[in-house]
Design an enzyme around this catalytic site. Structure first.
Site, PDB file in Angstrom:
ATOM      1  N   HIS A   1      48.289  84.806  17.040  1.00  0.00           N
ATOM      2  CA  HIS A   1      49.429  83.944  16.762  1.00  0.00           C
ATOM      3  C   HIS A   1      50.487  84.705  15.980  1.00  0.00           C
ATOM      4  CE1 HIS A   1      46.726  80.350  17.596  1.00  0.00           C
ATOM      5  NE2 HIS A   1      47.606  80.448  18.547  1.00  0.00           N
TER       6      HIS A   1
ATOM      7  N   GLU B   1      40.715  77.780  18.693  1.00  0.00           N
ATOM      8  CA  GLU B   1      39.341  78.186  18.366  1.00  0.00           C
ATOM      9  C   GLU B   1      38.418  76.970  18.287  1.00  0.00           C
ATOM     10  OE1 GLU B   1      38.757  80.135  14.516  1.00  0.00           O
ATOM     11  OE2 GLU B   1      36.684  79.462  14.618  1.00  0.00           O
TER      12      GLU B   1
ATOM     13  N   CYS C   1      34.606  83.522   8.602  1.00  0.00           N
ATOM     14  CA  CYS C   1      34.590  84.958   8.861  1.00  0.00           C
ATOM     15  C   CYS C   1      34.732  85.753   7.560  1.00  0.00           C
ATOM     16  CB  CYS C   1      35.700  85.247   9.870  1.00  0.00           C
ATOM     17  SG  CYS C   1      36.857  86.485   9.432  1.00  0.00           S
TER      18      CYS C   1
HETATM   19 FE1  F3S Z   1      40.018  87.836  12.537  1.00  0.00          FE
HETATM   20 FE2  F3S Z   1      37.876  87.240  13.838  1.00  0.00          FE
HETATM   21 FE3  F3S Z   1      38.110  86.589  11.370  1.00  0.00          FE
HETATM   22  S1  F3S Z   1      39.916  87.198  14.652  1.00  0.00           S
HETATM   23  S2  F3S Z   1      40.255  86.231  11.016  1.00  0.00           S
HETATM   24  S3  F3S Z   1      37.982  88.664  12.139  1.00  0.00           S
HETATM   25  S4  F3S Z   1      37.330  85.311  12.993  1.00  0.00           S
END
Ligand code: F3S
Length: 283
Positions: free
Chosen positions: A42, A126, A195
């Site tokens: 994005h 997502e 993440c």
């Molecule tokens: Fe990037 Fe994957 Fe985390 S795209 S923000 S490393 S979930």
């Protein structure tokens, strides 16, 4: 007096975005034109740069012309993936491994008979993909208000998070779920699928926000993780989102002594560098 400008310890592309750009760049050399479903990331600047390499973006499946297509880093539902496999000769998958982890957690929970609750924004790509992996047994929610509408109450409830949510908010949500369901004869399973790259970035941004008068978060308005960073930094200090250095023109900088700069996960470090350079001249 010139303001002191400080950059957060973590800025620029996250692991998943770097990986997606890498995969697509190599694939473009091999296949020529590639069309990805939805934004690659994005971020307009990145999307424009990719367009020069022959990597285009389509808003939906019907808008993809050609025979080489790609899934973006946010991933898609199994239904969309199957449809893409049947339509295109080559399908390139750049789904981030952290998103994969959330998808397979949702899938396993659904297969084990759990109602799957995703802490996240229902309209984000997502989350839509993860809901698809929950095999129709999923709900996206940002608070526990939905529990009152679950009639009858499921015996098994599994909770996970959109990868880019703020960890402390997910923790609060999880505690609310426990508080609401503990005496209701429900088996509750909680999985932290946030993440690591994002939680490190959020910690670094918050640490910076505590030391400065203003935090500038460089990133796109359409990027969920960028908006989450602004929310998080706003808990500690004045925080503003800017897309590029040009956005600085609209930000009052007079009288500020310390200015912090961080970025969303789909912002190139060069864009952050340009903001800092311009800031040095203005503040
Ligand atoms: Fe990037 Fe994957 Fe985390 S795209 S923000 S490393 S979930």
């Amino acid at each position: 007096m010139m303001a002191h400008i400080e950059r957060a310890a973590t800025t620029g592309f996250c692991f998943g975005v770097k990986r997606a750009i890498d995969i697509l760049t190599k694939a473009a050399v091999e296949h020529g034109r590639i069309v990805t479903l939805g934004a690659i990331v994005h971020n307009r600047q990145v999307t424009e740069k990719m367009a020069h390499l022959g990597i285009a973006v389509a808003p939906n499946l019907d808008a993809i012309h050609g025979d080489v297509a790609a899934i973006g880093s946010h991933g898609v539902s199994p239904q969309v993936e199957a449809e893409m496999k049947s339509r295109f000769r080559v399908l390139i998958d750049t789904t981030c491994p952290f998103v994969h982890r959330a998808q397979s957690t949702a899938k396993q929970m659904a297969a084990a008979g759990f109602k799957v609750i995703i802490f996240g924004e229902a309209d984000h790509a997502e989350v839509i993909g993860i809901l698809g992996h929950a095999q129709g047994k999923g709900i996206a929610a940002m608070d526990t208000g939905f529990i009152a509408e679950l009639q009858p109450l499921p015996r098994k409830v599994g909770v996970l998070s959109q990868t880019t949510q703020i960890r402390s908010r997910f923790v609060a949500f999880g505690k609310d779920m426990v508080g609401s369901l503990l005496d209701k004869d429900v088996e509750l399973r909680l999985a932290d699928t946030i993440c690591h790259d994002m939680s490190d970035r959020q910690e670094a941004a918050l640490e910076l926000a505590r030391k400065v008068d203003l935090v500038l978060v460089v990133g796109s308005r359409t990027s969920a993780n960028t908006n989450h960073l602004v929310d998080l930094c706003s808990t500690a200090t004045n925080s503003r989102l800017i897309e590029t250095a040009d956005g600085l023109e609209r930000i009052p900088l007079e009288g500020l002594q310390r200015i912090g700069v961080t970025s969303g996960a789909s912002t190139a470090d060069e864009t952050v560098d340009a903001v800092i350079e311009r800031l040095k001249k203005l503040a």
